[in-house]
Enzyme design. Structure first.
Site, mmCIF file in Angstrom:
data_model
loop_
_atom_site.group_PDB
_atom_site.id
_atom_site.type_symbol
_atom_site.label_atom_id
_atom_site.label_comp_id
_atom_site.label_asym_id
_atom_site.label_seq_id
_atom_site.Cartn_x
_atom_site.Cartn_y
_atom_site.Cartn_z
ATOM 1 N N HIS A 192 -2.710 0.875 7.346
ATOM 2 C CA HIS A 192 -2.951 0.482 5.684
ATOM 3 C C HIS A 192 -3.286 2.050 5.567
ATOM 4 C CE1 HIS A 192 -3.561 -1.360 1.857
ATOM 5 N NE2 HIS A 192 -4.765 -1.329 2.038
ATOM 6 N N HIS A 206 -5.894 1.890 -3.819
ATOM 7 C CA HIS A 206 -4.508 1.400 -2.425
ATOM 8 C C HIS A 206 -4.608 0.376 -3.387
ATOM 9 C CE1 HIS A 206 -7.948 -1.274 -0.198
ATOM 10 N NE2 HIS A 206 -8.465 -0.947 -1.481
ATOM 11 N N CYS A 208 0.950 -1.441 -0.044
ATOM 12 C CA CYS A 208 -0.100 -0.082 -0.122
ATOM 13 C C CYS A 208 0.391 1.243 0.233
ATOM 14 C CB CYS A 208 -0.952 -0.263 1.192
ATOM 15 S SG CYS A 208 -0.392 0.205 2.801
#
Length: 163
Positions: free
Chosen positions: A123, A135, A72
């Site tokens: 994240h 993402h 990510c």
């Protein structure tokens, strides 16, 4: 018995680290783009979506930084660098310190959204408007998700604006 415990503990630490740890792969050199005015939402969204089309489906790989696999924070870093012209740090732990904090209600295209996915795991992705963000998902690879999804709603942590 102790060896089993030690191996299990090491695996748990590795898994819980998520995108928040320092990757151990060398990063390919992606060219830095001409800096874009991040207040120009239409241009920023268009550039982020062009990056998404390029990376769509690229599998998630912890520590990955290229089309073979990406995590990510590397995807966020690469998008800001190669499409928006901003050199930002590599990990979620460093990216979360950038810019200024913005509330979920005040999100604008180009803001970085962060999620607390575990006790010590973060994240992130890039907001593109209408509750959506791009993402590198651990289950779907590079994708677009919705902040109103039950999982993302539950794990949402904070957002940062670079400008």
């Amino acid at each position: 018995m102790n060896q089993f415990f030690l191996i299990t503990l090491c695996l748990m630490v590795a898994v819980l680290g998520g995108c928040s740890s320092t990757p151990n792969k060398s990063q390919p050199s992606f060219k830095i783009a001409k800096q874009v005015n991040l207040k120009d939402s239409n241009k920023v969204k268009s550039l982020i979506l062009s990056q998404y089309r390029l990376w769509k489906g690229t599998p998630y790989e912890y520590g990955g930084v290229d089309f073979n696999g990406v995590d990510c924070s590397a995807f966020v870093q690469n998008t800001f660098r190669s499409k928006l012209g901003y050199a930002i740090p590599r990990t979620t732990r460093t990216q979360i310190k950038l810019g200024r904090k913005v509330s979920k209600k005040q999100l604008k295209v180009g803001d970085i959204v962060f999620f607390k996915t575990g006790r010590n795991s973060l994240h992130n992705g890039i907001y593109i408007g209408q509750s959506q963000f791009v993402h590198a998902s651990s289950s779907k690879g590079v994708t677009i998700s919705n902040l109103e999804n039950v999982y993302w709603k539950k794990t949402y942590y904070l957002s940062r604006r670079i400008y």
